[in-house]
Enzyme design. Sequence first.
Site, PDB file in Angstrom:
ATOM      1  N   GLY A  38       0.792  -1.394  -0.074  1.00 50.27           N
ATOM      2  CA  GLY A  38      -0.063   0.113   0.054  1.00 50.27           C
ATOM      3  C   GLY A  38       1.036   1.345  -0.053  1.00 50.27           C
TER       4      GLY A  38
ATOM      5  N   PRO B 175       2.530   4.864   1.116  1.00 47.97           N
ATOM      6  CA  PRO B 175       2.962   5.478   2.327  1.00 47.97           C
ATOM      7  C   PRO B 175       1.836   5.995   3.253  1.00 47.97           C
ATOM      8  CG  PRO B 175       4.478   6.057   0.561  1.00 47.97           C
ATOM      9  CD  PRO B 175       3.053   5.736  -0.037  1.00 47.97           C
TER      10      PRO B 175
ATOM     11  N   THR C 183      -0.325   4.557   5.236  1.00 54.23           N
ATOM     12  CA  THR C 183      -1.688   3.808   5.157  1.00 54.23           C
ATOM     13  C   THR C 183      -1.950   2.836   6.222  1.00 54.23           C
ATOM     14  OG1 THR C 183      -1.060   2.166   3.529  1.00 54.23           O
ATOM     15  CG2 THR C 183      -2.214   4.190   2.664  1.00 54.23           C
ATOM     16  N   GLY C 184      -0.980   2.673   7.092  1.00 54.26           N
ATOM     17  CA  GLY C 184      -1.025   1.841   8.292  1.00 54.26           C
ATOM     18  C   GLY C 184      -0.420   0.244   8.080  1.00 54.26           C
ATOM     19  N   LYS C 185       0.427   0.114   7.454  1.00 56.61           N
ATOM     20  CA  LYS C 185       1.011  -1.175   7.186  1.00 56.61           C
ATOM     21  C   LYS C 185       1.790  -1.599   8.293  1.00 56.61           C
ATOM     22  CE  LYS C 185       3.185   0.004   3.329  1.00 56.61           C
ATOM     23  NZ  LYS C 185       2.752   1.339   3.363  1.00 56.61           N
ATOM     24  N   THR C 186       2.564  -0.844   8.752  1.00 55.43           N
ATOM     25  CA  THR C 186       3.466  -0.952   9.816  1.00 55.43           C
ATOM     26  C   THR C 186       2.576  -1.328  11.147  1.00 55.43           C
ATOM     27  OG1 THR C 186       5.265  -0.170   9.168  1.00 55.43           O
ATOM     28  CG2 THR C 186       5.496  -0.433  11.489  1.00 55.43           C
TER      29      THR C 186
ATOM     30  N   GLU D 193      -7.331  32.613 -10.688  1.00 50.07           N
ATOM     31  CA  GLU D 193      -8.155  31.758  -9.854  1.00 50.07           C
ATOM     32  C   GLU D 193      -9.655  31.729  -9.954  1.00 50.07           C
ATOM     33  OE1 GLU D 193      -6.529  29.621  -7.987  1.00 50.07           O
ATOM     34  OE2 GLU D 193      -4.771  30.389  -8.150  1.00 50.07           O
TER      35      GLU D 193
ATOM     36  N   HIS E 178     -10.410  29.401 -12.976  1.00 51.51           N
ATOM     37  CA  HIS E 178     -10.382  27.998 -12.364  1.00 51.51           C
ATOM     38  C   HIS E 178     -11.910  27.867 -11.900  1.00 51.51           C
ATOM     39  CE1 HIS E 178      -6.517  26.537 -12.947  1.00 51.51           C
ATOM     40  NE2 HIS E 178      -6.028  27.478 -12.080  1.00 51.51           N
TER      41      HIS E 178
ATOM     42  N   ASP F  73      -0.368  23.856 -13.265  1.00 50.41           N
ATOM     43  CA  ASP F  73      -1.730  23.266 -14.274  1.00 50.41           C
ATOM     44  C   ASP F  73      -1.046  22.773 -15.491  1.00 50.41           C
ATOM     45  OD1 ASP F  73      -3.264  24.684 -12.227  1.00 50.41           O
ATOM     46  OD2 ASP F  73      -3.167  26.600 -13.014  1.00 50.41           O
TER      47      ASP F  73
END
Length: 676
Positions: free
Chosen positions: A236, A238, A240-243, A460, A463, A535
Amino acid sequence: MPENNRNPLSSRGPKRPNFQGWIVFLLIAAILGITFMSRTSSIRETSLKRFERMVKDREVAEVTVVNDKVVEITLNDKALQSPKYKSLFAEKPYFGTGNGPHYAFQVVSGESFKEDLDKLQASVPDADKIEYEVEQRSDWGSFISTWGILIIMILAMYFLLGRMSGAGGPGGQIFNIGKSRAALFDAEARVKITFSEVAGLEEAKEEIKEIVDYLKSPGKFTKLGAKIPKGALLIGPPGTGKTLLAKAVAGEAGVPFFSLSGSDFVEMFVGVGAARVRDLFKQAKEKAPCIIFIDEIDAVGRSRGRGSMPGANDERENTLNSLLVEMDGFATDSGIIILAATNRPDVLDPALLRPGRFDRQISIDKPDIIGREAIFKVHLKPLKLNADVEPKELAAQTPGFAGAEIANVCNEAALIAARRDRDSVHMIDFQDAMDRVIGGLEKKNKLISPEEKEIVAYHEAGHAVAGWYLEHADPLVKVTIVPRGVAALGYAQYLPREQYLYRTEQLMDEMCMALGGRAAEDVVFGKVSTGALSDLERITKLAYSMVTMYGLNDKIGNISFYDSKQSDYAFNKPYSEETAKNIDEEVRKIVDEAYQRTKSLLTTKRDQLEIISQELLAKEILYQADLERLIGKRPFERDTAYQAYKKRGEGGTETILPDEVISPKVDPETLPLPQI
């Protein structure tokens, strides 16, 4: 997902002082002192013939025979005052008074010297005869004086090697270099994290709970003939909670947990990595049942042969070979389970991923809106919140955020509230924290000329207007011209749909919205500035991806030049120069079409562009409600993922449309997109 702030090793008590180092230090100091005193003495070597001349000249006051071998001579005051000796003994030694002895020489025996001395003084009156003494001394002084430097070197070497064999110093573990560096968490230093503290990873937790069940009651599986998977690979992005998930497995199972990084195997010395692998599995077998967790395994598990010189002896490959042998070597009922984590599965060696080593590959993606809400609830528990804070709304405003980023937002919000002297954390604090995480630190004091500020306002506003009147564009949250970060003079924030798949129309609207700033400058001023750099970078990547990766161009056709393994196309293009020319032409055609479409839209909506830009110059920040008040409601009104999710949570019958699947927002810059 929360982070464990407790240090499991702190329960081992305070660090004991290093008495061994102090003892060695004091011994070296003592030897140096004795040697220094001996070497800096004023005693000078002489001979028997010179001593005889001293006696005849009446210069000797006293002689001392030491250990029947050495004669020490002390001169009288008259001799010391003479120019002959005054210059030699003018400076007193560092130790002593300088009163003698002054010379020394060796003799065969004390008796023979006594006879020779009596012959020399045969005609001397008894009152003027030289005082004669005999003394027995220990040989420690001469021994230390002779061997002191060698002893100091031996003690110093012992002290340094003792330090290096431990964990201290830059050369730590020089004699234990082949030992595993894995940190062991066992009954004394047990992992306290459980599955209840891991939010937003429900599917991954369900799949990995089977490992915990096996470690708790292996008989439940073995009696049916089942074999537990030897290893599970957590994949997954970095943060995301693997460790964290791996630690939760150890905390739930209550078994020894070996934790280390893939880089702990890598060393400049040949054979060290393989030795550490063998030592790790040796320790694990002694502690079985247990869990081995290797974080960032791609540091040691990269595909063999990639990037190495012909004939070179790659230490990393030797380490990987040893790891493969050890993983395939232990029995299935040994109770050793390997967990590994990586965010680069594409570079791992195929032999490492085959069944029998890592039987399961558990994908841990960025959380969807439901997962983010659960993560927010975990991180909001320790905070003192105001009544207006709604976890669902926070989850909706943070699409694409990983657990670590959500934790950062919550912490930043608490810091902002404390800086404002609030009694609790308000919703506005969380919104400001999101702005800081997304756009960077706000720089209100940055000096900007009125001309530049006007350009930024129209940019802006372009956009905002383009996104407002494009059907597939994301809903606007707010637009601001307050400088943030390193180079951002303003930005527009949108609420992206959470979807897996994009159609051509959606990607074209994304490009038009991104080109809205450059097109607004062209429409209003008749010239453009450098403010559209990010952009242009985004739409260029998106256009090339449409043509070369996703087969969304009629001329190039249904062909993809994307290499998921990133190996075959590293140096050679898989197409001809003619095809490369066609790709460039099609990309330019797509971008030009999007630009002309955006420019035409803003020309038609010039009045709305002026209204929003002037309001931005006056207020600097506009929200969605402000745009509805200024230019009316958006013509393509539909429920966002948050609104549909909220209605569903309230018991409504609204369903989420297929292009609003509750899933992480996939930014076109993080291609490739998921495939069917």
